[in-house]
Each structure stands twice: as C-alpha cells, then as structure tokens.
Enzyme design. Structure first.
Site, mmCIF file in Angstrom:
data_model
loop_
_atom_site.group_PDB
_atom_site.id
_atom_site.type_symbol
_atom_site.label_atom_id
_atom_site.label_comp_id
_atom_site.label_asym_id
_atom_site.label_seq_id
_atom_site.Cartn_x
_atom_site.Cartn_y
_atom_site.Cartn_z
ATOM 1 N N THR A 59 29.956 40.797 9.064
ATOM 2 C CA THR A 59 28.552 40.423 9.192
ATOM 3 C C THR A 59 28.406 38.965 8.788
ATOM 4 O O THR A 59 28.976 38.516 7.793
ATOM 5 C CB THR A 59 27.639 41.344 8.358
ATOM 6 N N HIS A 60 27.654 38.226 9.606
ATOM 7 C CA HIS A 60 27.527 36.774 9.418
ATOM 8 C C HIS A 60 26.044 36.405 9.412
ATOM 9 O O HIS A 60 25.295 36.849 10.296
ATOM 10 C CB HIS A 60 28.259 36.047 10.547
ATOM 11 N N LEU B 91 40.821 36.244 7.254
ATOM 12 C CA LEU B 91 41.855 37.278 7.271
ATOM 13 C C LEU B 91 43.039 36.819 8.117
ATOM 14 O O LEU B 91 42.879 36.063 9.073
ATOM 15 C CB LEU B 91 41.271 38.582 7.814
HETATM 16 C C1 GRF Z 1 25.838 38.043 3.655
HETATM 17 O O1 GRF Z 1 24.657 37.406 4.075
HETATM 18 C C2 GRF Z 1 26.960 37.850 4.657
HETATM 19 O O2 GRF Z 1 26.531 37.776 5.961
HETATM 20 C C3 GRF Z 1 27.525 36.529 4.220
HETATM 21 O O3 GRF Z 1 27.478 36.549 2.826
HETATM 22 C C4 GRF Z 1 26.430 37.403 2.403
HETATM 23 C C5 GRF Z 1 27.026 38.413 1.474
HETATM 24 O O4 GRF Z 1 26.016 39.048 0.755
HETATM 25 N N1 GRF Z 1 28.837 36.313 4.768
HETATM 26 P P1 GRF Z 1 26.326 40.343 -0.116
HETATM 27 O O5 GRF Z 1 27.563 40.053 -0.956
HETATM 28 O O6 GRF Z 1 26.527 41.491 0.813
HETATM 29 O O7 GRF Z 1 25.111 40.505 -0.977
#
Ligand code: GRF
Length: 207
Positions: free
Chosen positions: A115-116, A102
């Site tokens: 979320t990572h 971003l």
């Molecule tokens: C998640 O594990 C997130 O942490 C990562 O990519 C994945 C996305 O999964 N950056 P989704 O699209 O929510 O199924």
C-alpha cells in the site's frame, strides 16, 4: 496464481511493517471475522521496538525482526528475510508500510501486495505525501499494488482519492489518506485471499 484456501480455511499471510502499523491493525481487526478469510500467520519488521510489532504481540500473532544492518549484503538480507517469511508458509505477503525495497528472492517466491500513500504512478518513493504537497497537487490518495523490482512501479490493483486541503500539513494529509487506505487495503487483501490473485505479463488481477 496464489490458490485461495477452501471455504472454511483462511488464507495465511505474512505482513511486513516498519512503523506505526495502523494498516496492519486494520488487517488484524478484519481478520477477527472468520468470513474475512485471512489468517495473519506472522508480522515481520525491519527493526525492533516499532509499534507495528507491538500490535502483533497484542493480537497474539508471532513477530520477527530481520534487519538489513545484521547482514553483510542486501542479498544476504533478502535470503534471510525469505527464510523468516518462509517459516510461516504464507500464500502471499503484504507490505503495510514496510520501508525497505524487497529483494529478488522474496519477490520471486511470493506475490507481495503493497500500500502506497499516493495515486501511483504519481509520487512514488518514501516521501509521497510530502512530495504531493510540495508539487501543489489538489488531489492525491493511495494505491494498493503488486510489488515488482522497481520503486512503487508494480501493477495497480486499486486506488482511492483524497482531496488536498489548502491548509494541509504532511501529517494532516497523511491522516486523511490513511482513513481511506485502511479500508482499501482490507478490501483488496480479503479479495486476494478469498478469490486468489494472478500476476502475469505485468498485469495483476483478482477474479
Ligand atoms: C502508510 O500510509 C503506507 O502507505 C506508507 O506508510 C504508511 C504506513 O502507516 N508506506 P502505518 O505504519 O500502517 O500506520
């Protein structure tokens, strides 16, 4: 501080996605309960046709696409994305598997939670699950954090651990990470919405 809404009014958020949108789905499901205190005002994608946007459509949530390729520069894309998000006037933004960095306009205007799929600061970047396996990690997990200008460097709000199995593939490990990632994201987004979130001096707190 992003002000929490009143006791009866949910806090509006915009969720950004790039792929399958299972984290988005967890938020959609949680937001069906008025006590959760969150209304997903819109879902934005960086490309068309992704499952995440279909999930928004199925839930009756407005969706938009803002593609980097449709703009002359990253700065113009950043400004356009700011406009698309701003149309919905969210209190904050959630990046749920959004695979683009971003820009300063979006980040200057809203607190963005991300979320990572790793225990930051370990394994930042786009291939966190693969990188954890390649490094021979015996434990990994997921992190919910506030986005700053770096790559997965912003202040951490919460983490959950996952053991790596000897026979794990990238897909099997990512699946188990998602099983803990979904409830963690739901918990932190809900608390941020109900209680507010403060970011100052590189620290993020939810009271
Ligand atoms: C998640 O594990 C997130 O942490 C990562 O990519 C994945 C996305 O999964 N950056 P989704 O699209 O929510 O199924």
């Amino acid at each position: 501080m992003t002000a929490p809404a009143g006791p009866h009014e949910p806090t509006g958020i915009v969720v950004l996605v790039s792929g399958s949108g299972t984290n988005l789905q967890a938020l959609i499901d949680a937001a069906a309960d008025p006590a959760y205190g969150v209304r997903i005002l819109a879902v934005g994608g960086d490309r068309a046709g992704i499952t995440g946007l279909h999930r928004a459509g199925a839930a009756g949530i407005p969706a938009f696409v803002c593609r980097v390729e449709d703009h002359d520069s990253r700065a113009e894309w950043d400004a356009a994305l700011t406009g698309r998000i701003g149309d919905h006037a969210p209190a904050f933004v959630v990046s749920a598997g959004f695979m683009k960095l971003l820009g300063p306009e979006v980040l200057g205007r809203w607190t963005v939670l991300n979320t990572h799929p790793a225990l930051l600061p370990n394994f930042p970047g786009a291939h966190a699950v693969r990188d954890a396996l390649a490094a021979g990690a015996t434990e990994t997990g997921c992190t919910v954090h506030v986005v700053d200008a770096g790559v997965d460097t912003g202040p951490v709000l919460a983490q959950a651990r996952v053991a790596v199995a000897p026979d794990d593939t990238e897909a099997s490990l990512h699946e188990r990470i998602k099983a803990v990632e979904h409830p963690l994201l739901v918990e932190i987004v809900g608390r941020a919405a109900r209680e507010g979130i403060t970011v100052s001096d590189g620290k993020a707190t939810i009271p």
